[in-house]
Design a protein around this motif. Structure first.
Motif, short mmCIF file in Angstrom:
data_model
loop_
_atom_site.label_atom_id
_atom_site.label_comp_id
_atom_site.label_asym_id
_atom_site.label_seq_id
_atom_site.Cartn_x
_atom_site.Cartn_y
_atom_site.Cartn_z
N HIS A 72 0.82 -1.21 0.00
CA HIS A 72 0.00 0.00 0.00
C HIS A 72 0.86 1.26 0.00
O HIS A 72 1.37 1.69 1.03
CB HIS A 72 -0.95 -0.03 1.19
CG HIS A 72 -1.85 -1.22 1.18
ND1 HIS A 72 -2.60 -1.56 0.08
CD2 HIS A 72 -2.11 -2.17 2.11
CE1 HIS A 72 -3.28 -2.66 0.33
NE2 HIS A 72 -2.98 -3.05 1.55
N PRO B 42 1.20 4.86 -2.96
CA PRO B 42 0.70 5.40 -4.23
C PRO B 42 1.47 4.97 -5.47
O PRO B 42 0.95 5.01 -6.58
CB PRO B 42 0.81 6.92 -4.02
CG PRO B 42 0.71 7.10 -2.54
CD PRO B 42 1.42 5.92 -1.96
N GLN C 238 -2.10 6.27 0.59
CA GLN C 238 -2.97 5.45 -0.24
C GLN C 238 -4.39 5.43 0.32
O GLN C 238 -5.37 5.40 -0.44
CB GLN C 238 -2.43 4.02 -0.33
CG GLN C 238 -3.17 3.12 -1.30
CD GLN C 238 -3.05 3.57 -2.75
OE1 GLN C 238 -2.02 4.09 -3.16
NE2 GLN C 238 -4.11 3.38 -3.53
#
Length: 443
Positions: free
Chosen positions: A331, A333, A425
Motif C-alpha cells: 500500500h 501510491p 494510499q
C-alpha cells in the motif's frame, strides 16, 4: 448468518482483472472465504472440475495423493487454479503428469487476463530459479523451522510468566512473540501440510481460512477487487483509489490502530457466530489458542485474571500484526492498485504484475529473522510462495538478472516510506493515469 454481499459490474480499462479488452464479469465481494470460493466457482467456467489455463481436469482420484496435502485441491475444486498451479510448481513434473487427469477443453474464456507464456518473464525466471535451487544451501530452511519453534516457545513461556507474576509488561512481550510466531507460521501454511502452520492458529485466526484469503486470493490477485485482503477491510480501510468519504480518507489514520486491535477477536467472533447459526465450520484448530489460558489457569488458579491477561495478549498481538501486515509491501501510491491504469494486454505476464503490486523494504531484506517475522523479501515470496523464506535471499542474483533482461523494475524502499505511503494510499481518490513502466527487453 448471511454475509454482506456486494455485486458489481466492473467496467472500464482501469479495472484490471475484471474487464480488459471487452472482458466483463460479475464478481461477488465478501469477507467470508467460502463465499469468495463460491463466487469463483460461479465465474471461472471450471464446470465443477479444476481449470488450468483453458483445460479442465478431474483430480478427484488424486486429492489424497497430492504432495502438497489434500486441502489445496479440496478447497479449489470447481475453480480456475491457473495462477496457483503456475506459482506453486517450479518443476515441469506436474505438467507432464496432468495428461491422465485431462477431461476436456473449457467452454468459456478465462476471466483473468494474466498470462504465463513460454519464455516470457515469469516462465524464464521460474526456469532459472529451478535450475539454481540445487546450488542453494538447505540450512536456511532448517533455520526457519528452528526460529518458528523458538518464537512459539517464547510466546508460551511469556504468557505463563505473565500470569504467574501478574505482569502486563510480560504480557505485552507475550503478545509480540505471538505475532512474530504467526508471521513466521505464514511461511509454513504456504507449503505442504505441516505442524508449524498451526502456530498461526494460536492467534484466534485460522490457517485454513488464510490459505484461502491470503494464499489463494491475495497472492494470486494482489491489490485487485478479487483480493480478499483488500475487500475484507472495507469500509473501514479503503486502499483502492475511488471516491471516499472524508472520514474514511483521513480519520482512518487515527482509528486504524483500534481496527488492528480487533483483527483476531473479530475474525474469531465471526467464525463462532457462523458455527452457532449454521452448525458448520468447526475445526479442531479453533481450540488451539485456548490451550494457553488453560495452562495459565493451572498455574494461577485465577480464572478472571487469566481471561483479562489473555485478552491483553491477544489485543497487543493483533495490533502488532495489523501494523506489520498492512505496512509490509502493498500500500503506497507508487504501487499498482485496481483502478489505476494497467499495463497493455501484451504485458499481462503474471510475474510482471506481481512486481507492479509490491514494494520491498531495504531495511528488512538481508536479515533472515526480519524477513521471516515481517513479511520480508516480499516480491520473491509472491513469485515463489512455496519456497521457504530463508532461501529467498539466495535467489536475488538470478532474480535481478532476469529483471534487467526484461526491463522490469523491482521497487525497493524503506519501512518508514511504506508506512507514510500506506496513509497516503488511504487518502487517495484519483487513480494513477499512467501504467507501470513498459517492458523493454534487452536485445
Amino acid at each position: 448468518m448471511d454475509c454482506f454481499v456486494t455485486k458489481q459490474k466492473m467496467t472500464g480499462a482501469n479495472h484490471l482483472v475484471w474487464e480488459l479488452n471487452t472482458l466483463r464479469i460479475e464478481i461477488i465481494l465478501c469477507i467470508r472465504q467460502k463465499t469468495w470460493l463460491a463466487g469463483k466457482r460461479a465465474d471461472d467456467g471450471a464446470e465443477g472440475l479444476w481449470r488450468i489455463h483453458d483445460d479442465l481436469y478431474d483430480f478427484c482420484s488424486f486429492v489424497n495423493d497430492h504432495p502438497g496435502g489434500r486441502e489445496w485441491l479440496s478447497l479449489t475444486k470447481g475453480t480456475d487454479i491457473t495462477e496457483a498451479f503456475e506459482s506453486h510448481h517450479l518443476s515441469q513434473v506436474p505438467k507432464k503428469m496432468m495428461g491422465k487427469f485431462f477431461v476436456r477443453k473449457a467452454r468459456q474464456a478465462r476471466n483473468s487476463p494474466f498470462t504465463f507464456h513460454e519464455n516470457d518473464f515469469y516462465d524464464t525466471l521460474k526456469k532459472k530459479i529451478y535450475k539454481e535451487l540445487p546450488n542453494i544451501p538447505k540450512a536456511p530452511a532448517a533455520r526457519s523451522k528452528f526460529l518458528a519453534d523458538i518464537l512459539f516457545f517464547c510466546y508460551l513461556s511469556a504468557a505463563l510468566l505473565a500470569a504467574y507474576f501478574k505482569s502486563f509488561t510480560i504480557g505485552t512481550a507475550a503478545g509480540i512473540f505471538l505475532c512474530l510466531t504467526a508471521v513466521a507460521a505464514h511461511n509454513f501454511f504456504h507449503q505442504r501440510d505441516n505442524f508449524r502452520m498451526y502456530y498461526f492458529d494460536f492467534t484466534l485466526l485460522r490457517s485454513r481460512d488464510w490459505r484461502i484469503s491470503h494464499a489463494l486470493s491475495h497472492h494470486l490477485y494482489t491489490n485487485t477487487v478479487n483480493d480478499l485482503e483488500i475487500s475484507s477491510l472495507e469500509p473501514f480501510l479503503q486502499y483502492l483509489p475511488t471516491k471516499k468519504h472524508f472520514v474514511i480518507r483521513y480519520m482512518s489514520w487515527i482509528y486504524s490502530p483500534l481496527f488492528y486491535a480487533f483483527i483476531y477477536i473479530g475474525q474469531f467472533t465471526k467464525n463462532l457466530t457462523e458455527i452457532m447459526i449454521t452448525g458448520q465450520g468447526f475445526t479442531w484448530e479453533m481450540l488451539l489458542p485456548f490451550t494457553v489460558p488453560i495452562l495459565m489457569v493451572a498455574i494461577t488458579k485465577e480464572v478472571t485474571y487469566v481471561v483479562i491477561m489473555f485478552l491483553w495478549i491477544i489485543v497487543v498481538s493483533s495490533i502488532h500484526f495489523g501494523v506489520v501486515g498492512l505496512n509490509a509491501a502493498h500500500h503506497h501510491p507508487d504501487i499498482f492498485h485496481d483502478g489505476d491504469t494497467p499495463r497493455s494486454k501484451e504485458e499481462m505476464d503474471w510475474g510482471i504484475y506481481q512486481l507492479d503490486a509490491v514494494m520491498d523494504r531495504k531495511d528488512i531484506t538481508g536479515s533472515h529473522f526480519l524477513v521471516l517475522t515481517n513479511f520480508g523479501d516480499h516480491a520473491l515470496h509472491h513469485l515463489f510462495p512455496t519456497i521457504d523464506h530463508g532461501l529467498l535471499e539466495h535467489m536475488y542474483p538470478v532474480f535481478l538478472e532476469t529483471c534487467k533482461e526484461f526491463g522490469i523494475e523491482w521497487k525497493l524502499s524503506s519501512q518508514f516510506e511504506l508506512i507514510k505511503g500506506q496513509y497516503r494510499q488511504l487518502a487517495k481518490t484519483i487513480p494513477n493515469r499512467y501504467p507501470p513502466k513498459a517492458l523493454v527487453k534487452e536485445n
